[in-house]
Design a protein around this motif. Structure first.
Motif, PDB file in Angstrom:
ATOM      1  N   LEU A 116       0.824  -1.213   0.000  1.00 16.98           N
ATOM      2  CA  LEU A 116       0.000   0.000   0.000  1.00 16.98           C
ATOM      3  C   LEU A 116       0.853   1.256   0.000  1.00 16.98           C
ATOM      4  O   LEU A 116       0.556   2.234  -0.699  1.00 16.98           O
ATOM      5  N   MET A 117       1.939   1.250   0.769  1.00 13.69           N
ATOM      6  CA  MET A 117       2.766   2.449   0.837  1.00 13.69           C
ATOM      7  C   MET A 117       3.551   2.656  -0.453  1.00 13.69           C
ATOM      8  O   MET A 117       3.714   3.790  -0.905  1.00 13.69           O
ATOM      9  N   ALA A 118       4.015   1.570  -1.072  1.00 17.89           N
ATOM     10  CA  ALA A 118       4.681   1.715  -2.377  1.00 17.89           C
ATOM     11  C   ALA A 118       3.706   2.316  -3.379  1.00 17.89           C
ATOM     12  O   ALA A 118       4.057   3.227  -4.143  1.00 17.89           O
ATOM     13  N   HIS A 119       2.474   1.837  -3.366  1.00 17.86           N
ATOM     14  CA  HIS A 119       1.435   2.370  -4.262  1.00 17.86           C
ATOM     15  C   HIS A 119       1.178   3.846  -3.995  1.00 17.86           C
ATOM     16  O   HIS A 119       1.113   4.664  -4.915  1.00 17.86           O
ATOM     17  N   HIS A 120       1.050   4.229  -2.734  1.00 23.76           N
ATOM     18  CA  HIS A 120       0.744   5.623  -2.405  1.00 23.76           C
ATOM     19  C   HIS A 120       1.923   6.564  -2.672  1.00 23.76           C
ATOM     20  O   HIS A 120       1.734   7.676  -3.167  1.00 23.76           O
ATOM     21  N   PHE A 121       3.132   6.137  -2.330  1.00 21.86           N
ATOM     22  CA  PHE A 121       4.292   7.001  -2.609  1.00 21.86           C
ATOM     23  C   PHE A 121       4.508   7.166  -4.113  1.00 21.86           C
ATOM     24  O   PHE A 121       4.804   8.263  -4.583  1.00 21.86           O
ATOM     25  N   PHE A 122       4.328   6.087  -4.871  1.00 22.85           N
ATOM     26  CA  PHE A 122       4.425   6.205  -6.327  1.00 22.85           C
ATOM     27  C   PHE A 122       3.327   7.125  -6.854  1.00 22.85           C
ATOM     28  O   PHE A 122       3.576   7.979  -7.717  1.00 22.85           O
ATOM     29  N   GLY A 123       2.106   6.960  -6.341  1.00 22.27           N
ATOM     30  CA  GLY A 123       0.996   7.805  -6.784  1.00 22.27           C
ATOM     31  C   GLY A 123       1.236   9.278  -6.487  1.00 22.27           C
ATOM     32  O   GLY A 123       0.934  10.144  -7.316  1.00 22.27           O
ATOM     33  N   ALA A 124       1.794   9.581  -5.318  1.00 25.21           N
ATOM     34  CA  ALA A 124       2.096  10.975  -4.980  1.00 25.21           C
ATOM     35  C   ALA A 124       3.167  11.530  -5.908  1.00 25.21           C
ATOM     36  O   ALA A 124       3.028  12.637  -6.448  1.00 25.21           O
ATOM     37  N   TRP A 125       4.219  10.765  -6.118  1.00 32.37           N
ATOM     38  CA  TRP A 125       5.290  11.208  -7.011  1.00 32.37           C
ATOM     39  C   TRP A 125       4.767  11.379  -8.441  1.00 32.37           C
ATOM     40  O   TRP A 125       5.001  12.413  -9.072  1.00 32.37           O
ATOM     41  N   ASN A 126       4.056  10.383  -8.937  1.00 31.36           N
ATOM     42  CA  ASN A 126       3.563  10.430 -10.312  1.00 31.36           C
ATOM     43  C   ASN A 126       2.514  11.527 -10.494  1.00 31.36           C
ATOM     44  O   ASN A 126       2.501  12.219 -11.515  1.00 31.36           O
ATOM     45  N   GLY A 127       1.653  11.694  -9.514  1.00 28.71           N
ATOM     46  CA  GLY A 127       0.653  12.762  -9.594  1.00 28.71           C
ATOM     47  C   GLY A 127       1.300  14.133  -9.638  1.00 28.71           C
ATOM     48  O   GLY A 127       0.931  14.985 -10.461  1.00 28.71           O
ATOM     49  N   ASP A 128       2.277  14.355  -8.779  1.00 29.91           N
ATOM     50  CA  ASP A 128       2.996  15.635  -8.795  1.00 29.91           C
ATOM     51  C   ASP A 128       3.713  15.837 -10.126  1.00 29.91           C
ATOM     52  O   ASP A 128       3.715  16.936 -10.687  1.00 29.91           O
TER      53      ASP A 128
END
Length: 155
Positions: A116-128
């Protein structure tokens, strides 16, 4: 629109299945620690879980958009929870995962937390990254006024 309908009809039942699996198997795996008997841990877990929903709830999608009734829109805020962090779901999920992994002490929640954290950190980075590519200087100015790290932009 048809994609959003298919997404909503398939993702919501799948989420229920994943949650049911987690609940049924949360104590499976290797027991790494046991903290249930330590005074204050129960209250800490409840408190952290409770606070996590203040980060998770405001960051959820508009349910009318998920259900394909309303066309998704782009909204950017600098008040409320996004004043604390521009990625509240990431930090809410981290708090939720931490409290559950602490309480159970088994390998399944730790593996789930890592995923879950890999997914969320990737999502934050990719979204930004995507917003920076799309909005350029306007995004950079916004990113400088806010922060990924909670409370950093307020200091």
């Amino acid at each position: 629109r048809i994609y959003r309908i298919i997404f909503a009809l398939s993702s919501l039942p799948l989420a229920v299945g994943v949650i049911a699996f987690y609940i049924a198997h949360r104590y499976d795996g290797l027991q790494l620690w046991t903290v249930q008997g330590i005074p204050g841990i129960h209250d800490l877990v409840y408190f952290v879980t409770f606070i996590s929903f203040f980060f998770l709830y405001p960051a959820t999608f508009n349910l009318l958009e998920v259900a394909a009734i309303k066309k998704p829109g782009f909204r950017i805020y600098e008040t409320g929870i996004t004043r604390i962090t521009r990625h509240p779901q990431l930090w809410g999920q981290l708090m939720w995962c931490f409290s559950h992994a602490l309480w159970t002490g088994t390998t399944l929640p730790i593996v789930a937390t890592a995923g879950l954290m890999a997914h969320h950190f990737f999502g934050a980075w990719n979204g930004d990254r995507r917003l920076n590519d799309r909005y350029g200087k306007e995004w950079v100015d916004y990113a400088n006024r806010t922060s990924i790290v909670p409370f950093a932009a307020m200091l």
